[in-house]
Design a protein around this motif. Structure first.
Motif, PDB file in Angstrom:
ATOM      1  N   ALA A 300      48.284  44.359 -44.207  1.00 36.97           N
ATOM      2  CA  ALA A 300      47.711  43.266 -43.278  1.00 36.97           C
ATOM      3  C   ALA A 300      48.136  43.608 -42.008  1.00 36.97           C
ATOM      4  CB  ALA A 300      48.150  42.014 -43.802  1.00 36.97           C
ATOM      5  N   GLU A 301      49.500  44.321 -41.910  1.00 33.67           N
ATOM      6  CA  GLU A 301      49.885  44.663 -40.579  1.00 33.67           C
ATOM      7  C   GLU A 301      49.109  45.831 -39.678  1.00 33.67           C
ATOM      8  OE1 GLU A 301      54.225  45.952 -38.791  1.00 33.67           O
ATOM      9  OE2 GLU A 301      53.953  45.689 -40.776  1.00 33.67           O
ATOM     10  N   ALA A 302      48.747  46.601 -40.619  1.00 36.61           N
ATOM     11  CA  ALA A 302      47.619  47.722 -40.045  1.00 36.61           C
ATOM     12  C   ALA A 302      46.445  47.556 -40.024  1.00 36.61           C
ATOM     13  CB  ALA A 302      48.124  48.827 -41.141  1.00 36.61           C
ATOM     14  N   GLY A 303      46.011  46.259 -40.511  1.00 39.64           N
ATOM     15  CA  GLY A 303      44.465  46.156 -40.538  1.00 39.64           C
ATOM     16  C   GLY A 303      43.909  46.447 -41.433  1.00 39.64           C
ATOM     17  N   GLY A 304      44.372  47.033 -42.727  1.00 41.93           N
ATOM     18  CA  GLY A 304      43.747  47.780 -43.885  1.00 41.93           C
ATOM     19  C   GLY A 304      42.572  46.852 -44.589  1.00 41.93           C
ATOM     20  N   LYS A 305      41.691  47.421 -45.428  1.00 40.07           N
ATOM     21  CA  LYS A 305      40.846  46.589 -45.863  1.00 40.07           C
ATOM     22  C   LYS A 305      40.885  47.245 -47.488  1.00 40.07           C
ATOM     23  CE  LYS A 305      35.787  46.510 -46.825  1.00 40.07           C
ATOM     24  NZ  LYS A 305      34.344  47.263 -46.168  1.00 40.07           N
ATOM     25  N   LEU A 306      41.045  45.862 -48.373  1.00 45.18           N
ATOM     26  CA  LEU A 306      41.148  46.328 -49.662  1.00 45.18           C
ATOM     27  C   LEU A 306      39.735  46.711 -50.261  1.00 45.18           C
ATOM     28  CD1 LEU A 306      42.947  45.798 -52.444  1.00 45.18           C
ATOM     29  CD2 LEU A 306      41.868  43.576 -52.768  1.00 45.18           C
ATOM     30  N   VAL A 307      39.707  47.877 -50.800  1.00 47.38           N
ATOM     31  CA  VAL A 307      38.430  48.494 -51.275  1.00 47.38           C
ATOM     32  C   VAL A 307      38.561  48.442 -52.794  1.00 47.38           C
ATOM     33  CG1 VAL A 307      37.471  50.819 -51.762  1.00 47.38           C
ATOM     34  CG2 VAL A 307      38.741  50.409 -49.647  1.00 47.38           C
ATOM     35  N   PHE A 308      39.689  48.187 -53.619  1.00 46.91           N
ATOM     36  CA  PHE A 308      39.495  48.016 -54.990  1.00 46.91           C
ATOM     37  C   PHE A 308      40.848  47.471 -55.456  1.00 46.91           C
ATOM     38  CE2 PHE A 308      40.429  49.298 -59.390  1.00 46.91           C
ATOM     39  CZ  PHE A 308      39.527  48.610 -60.255  1.00 46.91           C
ATOM     40  N   SER A 309      40.747  46.495 -56.488  1.00 45.07           N
ATOM     41  CA  SER A 309      41.940  45.931 -57.095  1.00 45.07           C
ATOM     42  C   SER A 309      41.497  45.533 -58.539  1.00 45.07           C
ATOM     43  CB  SER A 309      42.365  44.640 -56.201  1.00 45.07           C
ATOM     44  OG  SER A 309      43.582  44.237 -57.005  1.00 45.07           O
ATOM     45  N   GLY A 310      42.294  46.455 -59.321  1.00 40.18           N
ATOM     46  CA  GLY A 310      42.215  45.970 -60.822  1.00 40.18           C
ATOM     47  C   GLY A 310      42.369  47.385 -61.645  1.00 40.18           C
ATOM     48  N   ARG A 311      41.744  47.288 -62.660  1.00 39.00           N
ATOM     49  CA  ARG A 311      42.046  48.665 -63.556  1.00 39.00           C
ATOM     50  C   ARG A 311      40.705  49.752 -63.414  1.00 39.00           C
ATOM     51  NH1 ARG A 311      45.821  47.753 -68.647  1.00 39.00           N
ATOM     52  NH2 ARG A 311      47.360  46.833 -67.638  1.00 39.00           N
ATOM     53  N   ILE A 312      40.631  50.771 -63.295  1.00 31.41           N
ATOM     54  CA  ILE A 312      39.706  51.468 -63.381  1.00 31.41           C
ATOM     55  C   ILE A 312      38.979  51.597 -64.818  1.00 31.41           C
ATOM     56  CG2 ILE A 312      39.162  54.082 -62.667  1.00 31.41           C
ATOM     57  CD1 ILE A 312      41.529  54.133 -60.908  1.00 31.41           C
ATOM     58  N   PRO A 313      37.785  51.761 -64.685  1.00 27.61           N
ATOM     59  CA  PRO A 313      37.093  51.763 -66.169  1.00 27.61           C
ATOM     60  C   PRO A 313      37.402  53.125 -66.750  1.00 27.61           C
ATOM     61  CG  PRO A 313      35.626  51.011 -64.486  1.00 27.61           C
ATOM     62  CD  PRO A 313      36.533  51.490 -63.835  1.00 27.61           C
ATOM     63  N   LYS A 314      37.479  52.986 -68.059  1.00 26.71           N
ATOM     64  CA  LYS A 314      38.238  54.151 -69.085  1.00 26.71           C
ATOM     65  C   LYS A 314      37.367  55.280 -68.860  1.00 26.71           C
ATOM     66  CE  LYS A 314      40.064  55.115 -73.869  1.00 26.71           C
ATOM     67  NZ  LYS A 314      40.133  54.521 -74.936  1.00 26.71           N
ATOM     68  N   GLU A 315      36.158  55.209 -68.832  1.00 33.09           N
ATOM     69  CA  GLU A 315      35.323  56.398 -68.671  1.00 33.09           C
ATOM     70  C   GLU A 315      35.304  57.046 -67.623  1.00 33.09           C
ATOM     71  OE1 GLU A 315      30.464  57.437 -69.355  1.00 33.09           O
ATOM     72  OE2 GLU A 315      31.184  55.293 -69.491  1.00 33.09           O
ATOM     73  N   GLN A 316      35.318  56.297 -66.426  1.00 30.17           N
ATOM     74  CA  GLN A 316      35.334  57.034 -64.999  1.00 30.17           C
ATOM     75  C   GLN A 316      37.082  57.644 -65.002  1.00 30.17           C
ATOM     76  OE1 GLN A 316      33.822  54.094 -65.582  1.00 30.17           O
ATOM     77  NE2 GLN A 316      31.911  55.078 -64.936  1.00 30.17           N
ATOM     78  N   ALA A 317      38.071  56.760 -65.478  1.00 36.26           N
ATOM     79  CA  ALA A 317      39.258  57.538 -65.409  1.00 36.26           C
ATOM     80  C   ALA A 317      39.396  58.759 -66.025  1.00 36.26           C
ATOM     81  CB  ALA A 317      40.419  56.566 -65.712  1.00 36.26           C
ATOM     82  N   GLN A 318      38.868  58.844 -67.499  1.00 37.11           N
ATOM     83  CA  GLN A 318      38.844  60.034 -67.978  1.00 37.11           C
ATOM     84  C   GLN A 318      38.066  61.169 -67.526  1.00 37.11           C
ATOM     85  OE1 GLN A 318      37.363  58.736 -71.849  1.00 37.11           O
ATOM     86  NE2 GLN A 318      39.598  58.124 -72.738  1.00 37.11           N
ATOM     87  N   GLY A 319      37.283  60.959 -66.400  1.00 37.21           N
ATOM     88  CA  GLY A 319      36.720  61.997 -65.807  1.00 37.21           C
ATOM     89  C   GLY A 319      37.740  62.421 -64.668  1.00 37.21           C
ATOM     90  N   ILE A 320      38.864  61.996 -64.398  1.00 37.87           N
ATOM     91  CA  ILE A 320      39.600  62.643 -63.350  1.00 37.87           C
ATOM     92  C   ILE A 320      40.183  64.163 -63.733  1.00 37.87           C
ATOM     93  CG2 ILE A 320      41.677  62.620 -62.081  1.00 37.87           C
ATOM     94  CD1 ILE A 320      39.637  60.658 -61.240  1.00 37.87           C
ATOM     95  N   GLY A 321      39.921  65.088 -62.918  1.00 41.03           N
ATOM     96  CA  GLY A 321      40.307  66.599 -63.383  1.00 41.03           C
ATOM     97  C   GLY A 321      41.585  66.470 -63.838  1.00 41.03           C
ATOM     98  N   GLU A 322      42.017  67.453 -64.850  1.00 38.70           N
ATOM     99  CA  GLU A 322      43.455  67.575 -65.170  1.00 38.70           C
ATOM    100  C   GLU A 322      44.235  68.054 -64.235  1.00 38.70           C
ATOM    101  OE1 GLU A 322      44.872  66.549 -67.993  1.00 38.70           O
ATOM    102  OE2 GLU A 322      43.151  65.585 -68.464  1.00 38.70           O
ATOM    103  N   ALA A 323      43.815  69.024 -63.310  1.00 37.08           N
ATOM    104  CA  ALA A 323      44.591  69.382 -62.190  1.00 37.08           C
ATOM    105  C   ALA A 323      45.050  68.616 -61.327  1.00 37.08           C
ATOM    106  CB  ALA A 323      43.795  70.522 -61.356  1.00 37.08           C
ATOM    107  N   VAL A 324      43.973  67.455 -60.987  1.00 38.09           N
ATOM    108  CA  VAL A 324      44.605  66.330 -60.125  1.00 38.09           C
ATOM    109  C   VAL A 324      45.739  65.708 -60.760  1.00 38.09           C
ATOM    110  CG1 VAL A 324      43.870  64.183 -58.944  1.00 38.09           C
ATOM    111  CG2 VAL A 324      42.661  66.238 -58.980  1.00 38.09           C
TER     112      VAL A 324
END
Length: 504
Positions: A300-324
């Protein structure tokens, strides 16, 4: 009296002995709604319940029940500091109480729960260790004692009924309650439960007591508005830790890398300067909600915008590369669908674009901050003649080779340099080279050594595929072990990320 003295953190006989009144706090903001129905002798009108988005362990909805604080008479009784009262003689917390500077707890009201925020104290209550040879737990004795002292303090009972333990083990609450209040709700499923409220001119005090036959669960919370202890900083990474929190591992600092930020629709891959850190406050003091509220205040102090809040869906989360995941696992977690996360975007006045990912988990938290910017090339192509001259004079030379983020894939813009190394080797058939990979100190030492060796082998393979005999080349990775500059600046870390040719 020894058992009473063993009660950690209690203001002894605060109500009955008249502890000195604490300094005034900011007036708590009252919630809106109707008074909750009781099963006690002084029933009140039923409260309004609204959907909360919370689910119990079995998937059933948990209503959010409103509460009108004005329904509780104001008490002028002088109270001390949290937790405000002592336990009966012979009773004590079974383990060290959990006391948090700021947390939230869903108190049982009506058919659902009512959120309360503020400093909290919670514990499982049992017979004190030095009293077990002469005393056994009595739920009635504990209940009557606490009821009496609470009523003397001006409390009103606003709920009496079953605990419904599975409310606290639902998907939205399990980590937060488990990390903060597990000792107070780990009773049998329908343990008899009472909730009391003390309304004072400068604060409201909430108490939840559950009886588990052989022990009891107790939550005491001083309801008050949130006051941030983290402040937005003008210098990257801009975020500061809440008061009482400390890093759990060395922070990752990279002058250029990529991190994927979940937007609710897909991953935004942000390239640029990156900072990643994980932190905590110890088992007794860590509060997921305190971290969340401090992050909200900084955004709020920086004027930031909330893009997402919650839990990332499992299918999408599993797609994150192992290197990352390997590279940022300590700060960002490994199973991205198993914890609450928040993503913010901050557009700074000078045109810079900042992204923030926060992991809010059971007993620790972490965040990743990325400032989007293009790669500033710091390496330079060396022609075959310059390579030979440097090898003849120094025995080693750094070459201009670039790789994909956290991978060993050689990028296309490195091919001119590979061609010059190839020309050098072809012009001198007797030349043998060791190819050495190096990194800065971002990431774990084991990961850095593995990555640097893989990159050295990629350069070796690029040369042998063009006809250079494998016996003329060797490859090794030294990770962060052989820096040529300090890792405390962008320029220093850039110098340490390199591939060298060493004359054999």
């Amino acid at each position: 009296m020894q058992a009473r003295l063993a009660v950690v953190g209690f203001c002894l006989a605060a109500v009955l002995a008249g502890c000195q009144k604490s300094s005034p706090q900011a007036e708590a903001e009252p919630a809106t709604g109707e008074t909750v129905a009781e099963t006690s002798a002084d029933p009140a009108p039923a409260a309004a319940a609204t959907p909360s988005g919370l689910q119990a362990k079995d998937g059933t909805a948990v209503p959010l029940v409103a509460f009108e604080i004005a329904s509780v008479p104001v008490s002028q009784q002088a109270l001390g500091a949290l937790p405000f009262f002592s336990l009966p003689e012979g009773y004590a917390p079974r383990n060290r109480p959990k006391q948090r500077a700021y947390a939230r707890f869903p108190f049982r009201l009506g058919d659902g729960v009512h959120w309360v925020e503020g400093p909290s104290w919670s514990a499982t209550i049992d017979i004190a260790g030095d009293a077990r040879d002469r005393k056994q737990f009595s739920a009635l004795e504990l209940q009557r004692n606490l009821e009496t002292v609470l009523m003397q303090a001006g409390a009103k009972r606003v709920f009496e009924g079953p605990l419904k333990r599975d409310i606290y083990y639902g998907p939205q609450l399990e980590d937060e309650i488990g990390g903060a209040f597990i000792d107070a709700v780990n009773m049998h499923a329908d343990a008899p439960t009472q909730v009391f409220v003390i309304r004072q001119p400068d604060r409201n005090i909430w108490v939840q007591l559950s009886d588990d036959r052989s022990s009891a669960g107790l939550v005491v919370m001083e309801e008050r508005p949130f006051v941030a202890t983290s402040r937005w900083s003008g210098e990257f990474p801009h975020l500061t830790l809440p008061k009482g929190y400390a890093p759990r591992n060395a922070a990752i600092r990279r002058d250029f890398d990529m991190f994927p930020f979940w937007t609710g629709k897909g991953f935004e891959e942000v390239e640029g300067k990156i900072h990643a850190a994980d932190f905590g406050a110890g088992e007794q003091n860590y509060s997921m909600h305190e971290v969340r509220r401090n992050l909200e205040a900084m955004m709020a102090e920086a004027g930031g915008k909330l893009v997402f809040s919650g839990r990332i869906p499992k299918e999408q989360a599993q797609g994150i590369g192992e290197a990352v995941k390997r590279s940022y696992g300590q700060a960002a977690g490994y199973s991205w669908d198993n914890f609450d996360s928040e993503v913010y975007r901050v557009d700074l006045p000078d045109g810079r674009e900042l992204w923030v990912f926060a992991r809010l988990e059971y007993m620790s938290a972490g965040w990743v901050v990325a400032e989007r910017k293009a790669l500033a090339q710091t390496a330079a192509l060396l022609p075959a003649e310059a390579l030979k001259k440097k090898l003849d004079s120094d025995g080693r030379v750094t070459i201009d080779v670039h790789f994909a983020v956290d991978k060993a894939d050689i990028l296309p813009d490195s091919q001119p340099q590979i061609a010059q190394v190839l020309a050098l080797l072809k012009s001198d058939p007797g030349l043998k080279l060791a190819i050495e990979g190096h990194t800065d100190d971002s990431g774990t030492p084991a990961h850095n050594r593995s990555l640097s060796e893989a990159r050295a082998r990629s350069v070796q393979a690029a040369l042998t595929s063009q006809g250079i005999a494998a016996s003329r080349l060797s490859a090794a990775g030294f990770g962060q072990d052989r820096p040529v500059a300090a890792n405390d600046s962008d320029a220093g870390r850039a110098k340490n990320r390199r591939v060298e040719l060493v004359k054999r």
